[in-house]
Design a protein around this motif. Structure first.
Motif, PDB file in Angstrom:
ATOM      1  N   LEU A  43       0.836  -1.214   0.000  1.00 50.43           N
ATOM      2  CA  LEU A  43       0.000   0.000   0.000  1.00 50.43           C
ATOM      3  C   LEU A  43       0.871   1.265   0.000  1.00 50.43           C
ATOM      4  O   LEU A  43       0.465   2.296  -0.524  1.00 50.43           O
ATOM      5  CB  LEU A  43      -0.943  -0.011   1.213  1.00 50.43           C
ATOM      6  CG  LEU A  43      -2.015  -1.102   1.125  1.00 50.43           C
ATOM      7  CD1 LEU A  43      -2.661  -1.335   2.482  1.00 50.43           C
ATOM      8  CD2 LEU A  43      -3.077  -0.730   0.091  1.00 50.43           C
ATOM      9  N   GLU A  44       2.073   1.156   0.582  1.00 53.63           N
ATOM     10  CA  GLU A  44       2.995   2.302   0.497  1.00 53.63           C
ATOM     11  C   GLU A  44       3.440   2.506  -0.954  1.00 53.63           C
ATOM     12  O   GLU A  44       3.624   3.637  -1.406  1.00 53.63           O
ATOM     13  CB  GLU A  44       4.222   2.085   1.387  1.00 53.63           C
ATOM     14  CG  GLU A  44       3.943   2.273   2.857  1.00 53.63           C
ATOM     15  CD  GLU A  44       5.220   2.210   3.689  1.00 53.63           C
ATOM     16  OE1 GLU A  44       6.105   3.055   3.488  1.00 53.63           O
ATOM     17  OE2 GLU A  44       5.320   1.297   4.542  1.00 53.63           O
ATOM     18  N   VAL A  46       1.660   1.775  -3.517  1.00 55.20           N
ATOM     19  CA  VAL A  46       0.511   2.387  -4.195  1.00 55.20           C
ATOM     20  C   VAL A  46       0.490   3.894  -3.918  1.00 55.20           C
ATOM     21  O   VAL A  46       0.307   4.706  -4.838  1.00 55.20           O
ATOM     22  CB  VAL A  46      -0.816   1.730  -3.718  1.00 55.20           C
ATOM     23  CG1 VAL A  46      -2.013   2.493  -4.288  1.00 55.20           C
ATOM     24  CG2 VAL A  46      -0.855   0.271  -4.137  1.00 55.20           C
ATOM     25  N   ALA A  47       0.698   4.258  -2.646  1.00 50.60           N
ATOM     26  CA  ALA A  47       0.687   5.685  -2.287  1.00 50.60           C
ATOM     27  C   ALA A  47       1.783   6.434  -3.046  1.00 50.60           C
ATOM     28  O   ALA A  47       1.572   7.547  -3.532  1.00 50.60           O
ATOM     29  CB  ALA A  47       0.883   5.857  -0.783  1.00 50.60           C
ATOM     30  N   TRP A  48       2.942   5.786  -3.182  1.00 46.40           N
ATOM     31  CA  TRP A  48       4.054   6.418  -3.917  1.00 46.40           C
ATOM     32  C   TRP A  48       3.694   6.604  -5.392  1.00 46.40           C
ATOM     33  O   TRP A  48       3.951   7.651  -5.985  1.00 46.40           O
ATOM     34  CB  TRP A  48       5.310   5.558  -3.765  1.00 46.40           C
ATOM     35  CG  TRP A  48       6.455   6.016  -4.609  1.00 46.40           C
ATOM     36  CD1 TRP A  48       7.198   7.137  -4.423  1.00 46.40           C
ATOM     37  CD2 TRP A  48       6.981   5.367  -5.774  1.00 46.40           C
ATOM     38  NE1 TRP A  48       8.162   7.225  -5.404  1.00 46.40           N
ATOM     39  CE2 TRP A  48       8.053   6.148  -6.247  1.00 46.40           C
ATOM     40  CE3 TRP A  48       6.649   4.192  -6.453  1.00 46.40           C
ATOM     41  CZ2 TRP A  48       8.788   5.803  -7.368  1.00 46.40           C
ATOM     42  CZ3 TRP A  48       7.386   3.839  -7.580  1.00 46.40           C
ATOM     43  CH2 TRP A  48       8.450   4.648  -8.027  1.00 46.40           C
ATOM     44  N   GLU A  50       0.765   6.911  -6.674  1.00 47.70           N
ATOM     45  CA  GLU A  50      -0.238   7.983  -6.827  1.00 47.70           C
ATOM     46  C   GLU A  50       0.392   9.362  -6.638  1.00 47.70           C
ATOM     47  O   GLU A  50       0.062  10.301  -7.350  1.00 47.70           O
ATOM     48  CB  GLU A  50      -1.379   7.757  -5.823  1.00 47.70           C
ATOM     49  CG  GLU A  50      -2.146   6.476  -6.144  1.00 47.70           C
ATOM     50  CD  GLU A  50      -3.462   6.341  -5.376  1.00 47.70           C
ATOM     51  OE1 GLU A  50      -4.251   5.474  -5.730  1.00 47.70           O
ATOM     52  OE2 GLU A  50      -3.689   7.118  -4.421  1.00 47.70           O
ATOM     53  N   GLU A  51       1.299   9.451  -5.671  1.00 48.21           N
ATOM     54  CA  GLU A  51       1.934  10.733  -5.359  1.00 48.21           C
ATOM     55  C   GLU A  51       2.880  11.160  -6.485  1.00 48.21           C
ATOM     56  O   GLU A  51       2.979  12.324  -6.823  1.00 48.21           O
ATOM     57  CB  GLU A  51       2.746  10.544  -4.069  1.00 48.21           C
ATOM     58  CG  GLU A  51       2.835  11.756  -3.180  1.00 48.21           C
ATOM     59  CD  GLU A  51       3.434  11.385  -1.822  1.00 48.21           C
ATOM     60  OE1 GLU A  51       2.660  11.039  -0.924  1.00 48.21           O
ATOM     61  OE2 GLU A  51       4.664  11.423  -1.666  1.00 48.21           O
ATOM     62  N   ARG A  56      -4.408   6.797 -10.308  1.00 50.83           N
ATOM     63  CA  ARG A  56      -5.255   6.260  -9.241  1.00 50.83           C
ATOM     64  C   ARG A  56      -5.295   4.738  -9.368  1.00 50.83           C
ATOM     65  O   ARG A  56      -5.627   4.218 -10.422  1.00 50.83           O
ATOM     66  CB  ARG A  56      -6.670   6.807  -9.327  1.00 50.83           C
ATOM     67  CG  ARG A  56      -6.732   8.293  -9.035  1.00 50.83           C
ATOM     68  CD  ARG A  56      -6.667   8.558  -7.530  1.00 50.83           C
ATOM     69  NE  ARG A  56      -6.512   9.977  -7.237  1.00 50.83           N
ATOM     70  CZ  ARG A  56      -5.344  10.605  -7.097  1.00 50.83           C
ATOM     71  NH1 ARG A  56      -4.213   9.952  -7.230  1.00 50.83           N
ATOM     72  NH2 ARG A  56      -5.282  11.878  -6.834  1.00 50.83           N
ATOM     73  N   VAL A  57      -4.958   4.046  -8.294  1.00 50.96           N
ATOM     74  CA  VAL A  57      -4.877   2.586  -8.341  1.00 50.96           C
ATOM     75  C   VAL A  57      -6.094   1.972  -7.638  1.00 50.96           C
ATOM     76  O   VAL A  57      -6.238   2.113  -6.424  1.00 50.96           O
ATOM     77  CB  VAL A  57      -3.588   2.087  -7.648  1.00 50.96           C
ATOM     78  CG1 VAL A  57      -3.494   0.565  -7.714  1.00 50.96           C
ATOM     79  CG2 VAL A  57      -2.356   2.738  -8.260  1.00 50.96           C
ATOM     80  N   PRO A  58      -6.981   1.297  -8.364  1.00 53.36           N
ATOM     81  CA  PRO A  58      -8.132   0.663  -7.711  1.00 53.36           C
ATOM     82  C   PRO A  58      -7.707  -0.636  -7.022  1.00 53.36           C
ATOM     83  O   PRO A  58      -6.692  -1.238  -7.387  1.00 53.36           O
ATOM     84  CB  PRO A  58      -9.090   0.371  -8.870  1.00 53.36           C
ATOM     85  CG  PRO A  58      -8.218   0.283 -10.073  1.00 53.36           C
ATOM     86  CD  PRO A  58      -7.015   1.150  -9.814  1.00 53.36           C
ATOM     87  N   ASP A  59      -8.504  -1.075  -6.026  1.00 55.75           N
ATOM     88  CA  ASP A  59      -8.214  -2.331  -5.323  1.00 55.75           C
ATOM     89  C   ASP A  59      -8.044  -3.498  -6.299  1.00 55.75           C
ATOM     90  O   ASP A  59      -7.220  -4.385  -6.092  1.00 55.75           O
ATOM     91  CB  ASP A  59      -9.364  -2.671  -4.365  1.00 55.75           C
ATOM     92  CG  ASP A  59      -9.195  -1.967  -3.020  1.00 55.75           C
ATOM     93  OD1 ASP A  59      -8.284  -1.123  -2.917  1.00 55.75           O
ATOM     94  OD2 ASP A  59      -9.986  -2.249  -2.095  1.00 55.75           O
TER      95      ASP A  59
END
Lengths: 89, 651
Positions: A43-44, A46-48, A50-51, A56-59
């Motif tokens: 999830l980190e 994913v956050a990276w 997106e940042e 945008r990453v969907p589940d």
């Protein structure tokens, strides 16, 4: 392609391997199997993404096929960049 | 470093008595045990107690200009005084001392209030302009040094600490302000510039004021923390940011080592104090003595990391150990010095640490304070980022799992977590809310408010958050949620709690001056230019600082999981000293006398705490908050004495 892979490797080495001496990361090395990133750590990543890339990453995309190696992540980012016109880094 | 105090007649009044000034400065002996000085005219009086650090022989205050029309008293340091002095001498000014204080009067002659723009330092200044018959007050940019004031019976009183104001005249009202107490029980500190005492306020950080008879006081800002929207940040690589930050920090440390006495450093074992220690060792020729706190309770102890950094950098290290009883035994004194309601015991070990510094023959220490606020280190920022990450895809069942990074004990499951997280962390809150990051903290702190006595809660009490919105709303409106959180944390918790109750007041209690290289205004201004996503890269706090220090610290310290500095709260009051403290200040009679809290609620809380089981953070904050308010009531309101905890040398 190369640019994505370089950025991914740099982020993972810095953030999960803490720049440990002699850190290296193969393009096809599994993050989960090698204990590099745990399920929360993904999830980190994913956050990276997106940042850094504005994607945008969907589940539904959170699968080992997309996220478990540098190579797979590179492909995933490239595919999204093609789809959304996001420049490579 | 010193204590300052003064009185100005602002309406027709009898002449200022020297005895009032002596009483005031007598309360500030701990800030300046090395000497005292007075300036007295019919309508104005200034007093100064000195801790001599620069120009040990010649730096006594007040200091005046060449024609004795400007008189200054000053608490703090002007770190760039040699450079300023050189310029002033070239312009023809004649200096009679070697002290940094004298620079202020000559620079003021040249530039008036704009002299503040040129000062690199930490200070509270009071300057009497004999020609204009006006008093000029100023406080440093980040609010490192304190300056309180009040008006009473046509007189304006000011001092470094409130206790000096109360000592000036026994008729000055000494009451705890219930509205401010309610604010502290929401925000951790007063929302505005109030002190916990009704009618006593402080000059805000980065502000100056003119006070004059017949006109009262007019305040103006001369600087604010220049956080800006992300699109206005400079575009650079992380490496370039890190290199520039390092250069600035090296220069800040170089300036802050200026003293005519040896300078030590606090070493907590965390990144920030280790960073400062590393810079001192690597870029100066100073031998360095480092000081730290260790805890008998191993869950708070960081001695292993402290020893690791000390050995790595080759410092001469000393530590003071804190047991539960040590904390409880000094807590009333800690509150006396802090002059504020505390929600944690964390200042107490720093009180013991400054005693160690003083006993070791040191008067000055560098510390790592401020890095978390300006460079993006706190968990509250991290929590906000995770909430925003969840917020971006509220359908996601997986995203709330990232909260485990901050709260490993949370029993989150992919199916049940989303609803839970949404409720507790308000992940549905709007990212446009200027208080996005802080609302969960304030919500949980406000759980303490039911302890407040109905009588002490005015029916029309102001909403603390609305007060903050009135002060900071406009500035916050243009910022992203991460930067807004940093700005707010710097303006509120840093200035009004960490630098005061935990910083200045705890160090000065033992005549020790703290210096803060991360709060050099050039470092702060530079940090504001780093884009928020690089200040904290995903969840990697103080990312640029870590890169700047990469070759100066052990990897284990650089990448250590951040440990917030804390001390045992309720647990500290389980021993003999703690029991005595509870019995004295939290008895039914004491609580009823003070009239601040509901006696039944306090009795139940104390009983619950005495059961010895592990308590939640609400109970911990409530116990310490109520105890410290009761201590303030006892020693400031009910039974104000000039020396409640024993003698200090007289003037």
């Amino acid at each position: 392609m190369q640019n994505y892979a370089t950025q991914i490797k740099a982020f993972i080495i810095e953030n999960f391997l803490f720049n440990a001496e002699g850190s290296s990361l193969g393009d096809d090395e599994s993050f989960l199997e090698n204990g590099i990133i745990d399920s929360t750590g993904i999830l980190e990543v994913v956050a990276w993404i997106e940042e850094t890339f504005g994607i945008r990453v969907p589940d539904s995309d959170l699968l080992p096929e997309n996220f478990d190696t540098v190579q797979r992540l590179t492909t995933y980012l490239q595919r999204n960049a093609d789809k959304h016109g996001v420049p490579a880094g | 470093m010193c204590g300052i105090a003064g009185i100005l007649n602002i309406s027709n009044n009898p002449l200022i008595e020297r005895s009032s000034l002596e009483q005031m400065i007598g309360m500030l002996r701990h800030r300046g045990p090395d000497g005292s000085g007075f300036f007295l005219r019919h309508q104005v009086g200034l007093a100064h107690s000195r801790l001599s650090i620069i120009d040990l022989e010649g730096g006594a205050q007040p200091i005046c200009n060449e024609d004795q029309t400007l008189w200054v008293i000053f608490n703090g340091e002007i770190f760039n005084y040699p450079e300023l002095r050189r310029d002033l001498e070239l312009r023809g000014h004649r200096f009679s001392t070697q002290s940094d204080t004298e620079v202020i009067v000559h620079l003021f002659e040249e530039k008036g209030e704009r002299c503040l723009e040129e000062l690199n330092g930490q200070f509270a200044i009071a300057l009497w302009d004999e020609r204009k018959q006006k008093l000029f007050l100023a406080r440093d940019r980040m609010g490192i040094r304190p300056l309180f004031y009040t008006t009473h019976n046509g007189r304006f009183y000011f001092a470094s600490e409130v206790k000096a104001i109360f000592a000036a005249d026994a008729t000055i009202p000494r009451t705890i302000d219930p509205e401010v107490l309610a604010e502290v029980f929401t925000l951790w500190m007063p929302a505005d510039r109030d002190s916990i005492f009704r009618g006593v306020r402080q000059l805000a950080a980065g502000h100056y004021a003119w006070v004059e008879s017949g006109y009262g006081m007019r305040e103006s800002a001369y600087w604010d923390i220049p956080f800006c929207p992300p699109q206005h940040c400079r575009e650079k690589t992380e490496g370039a940011y890190a290199e520039e930050l390092k250069e600035l920090l090296v220069d800040a440390v170089r300036l802050q080592l200026r003293a005519d006495v040896p300078v030590g450093a606090y070493l907590s074992g965390g990144l920030d104090s280790s960073a400062i220690t590393s810079l001192v060792r690597r870029y100066t020729t100073n031998q360095l003595k480092t000081f730290s706190v260790t805890f008998s309770d191993s869950s708070y102890d960081e001695s292993r990391e402290q020893q690791e950094v000390s050995a790595f950098l080759g410092t001469d290290h000393a530590a003071v150990n804190c047991s539960y009883d040590d904390i409880a035994a000094v807590f009333p004194k800690v509150v006396w010095h802090a002059e504020n309601v505390l929600l944690r015991t964390a200042p107490a070990p720093l009180f013991l640490l400054s005693r160690l510094v003083r006993e070791s023959g040191y008067k000055v220490v560098l510390t790592g304070e401020g890095a978390d606020e300006i460079l993006g280190g706190y968990d509250i920022f991290k929590e906000a980022k995770i909430r925003a990450f969840i917020h971006r895809n509220r359908q996601s069942h997986l995203r709330p799992l990232l909260l485990k990074r901050l709260y490993p004990y949370l029993a989150l499951s992919p199916t049940g977590s989303a609803a839970y997280a949404e409720r507790f962390f308000a992940t549905d809150a709007s990212l446009d809310d200027p208080f996005y990051a802080h609302r969960p903290r304030w919500k949980t702190t406000a759980w303490l408010r039911p302890f407040l006595c109905d009588d002490s809660m005015p029916s029309h009490h102001r909403d603390p958050v609305e007060t903050l919105a009135a002060i900071y709303g406009e500035k916050l409106a243009g910022l992203d949620f991460f930067t807004a959180a940093q700005y707010l944390e710097s303006k509120t918790l840093l200035t009004n709690y960490l630098l005061s109750s935990q910083g200045d007041r705890m160090a000065m209690a033992h005549s020790v001056e703290g210096r803060f290289p991360f709060l050099d205004h050039r470092v702060v201004e530079f940090a504001c230019q780093i884009p928020p996503h690089l200040r904290m890269k995903v969840l990697n706090e103080k990312n640029i600082l870590k890169k700047a220090l990469a070759d100066g610290l052990p990897t284990s310290i650089l990448f250590r999981k951040k440990q917030p500095y804390m001390a045992p709260d309720i647990a500290s009051f389980s021993g003999k000293a703690g029991q005595e403290c509870s019995e004295r200040y939290l008895s039914d009679q004491a609580v009823a006398d003070a009239g601040l809290f509901r006696p039944v609620a306090v009795r139940q809380l104390v009983a619950k705490c005495q059961k010895g089981q592990k308590q939640g953070f609400r109970e911990n904050m409530a116990f310490i908050g109520i105890l410290s308010a009761q201590i303030i009531h006892e020693h400031y309101v009910k039974n104000f004495q000039t020396r409640p905890f024993g003698p200090e040398p007289t003037i």
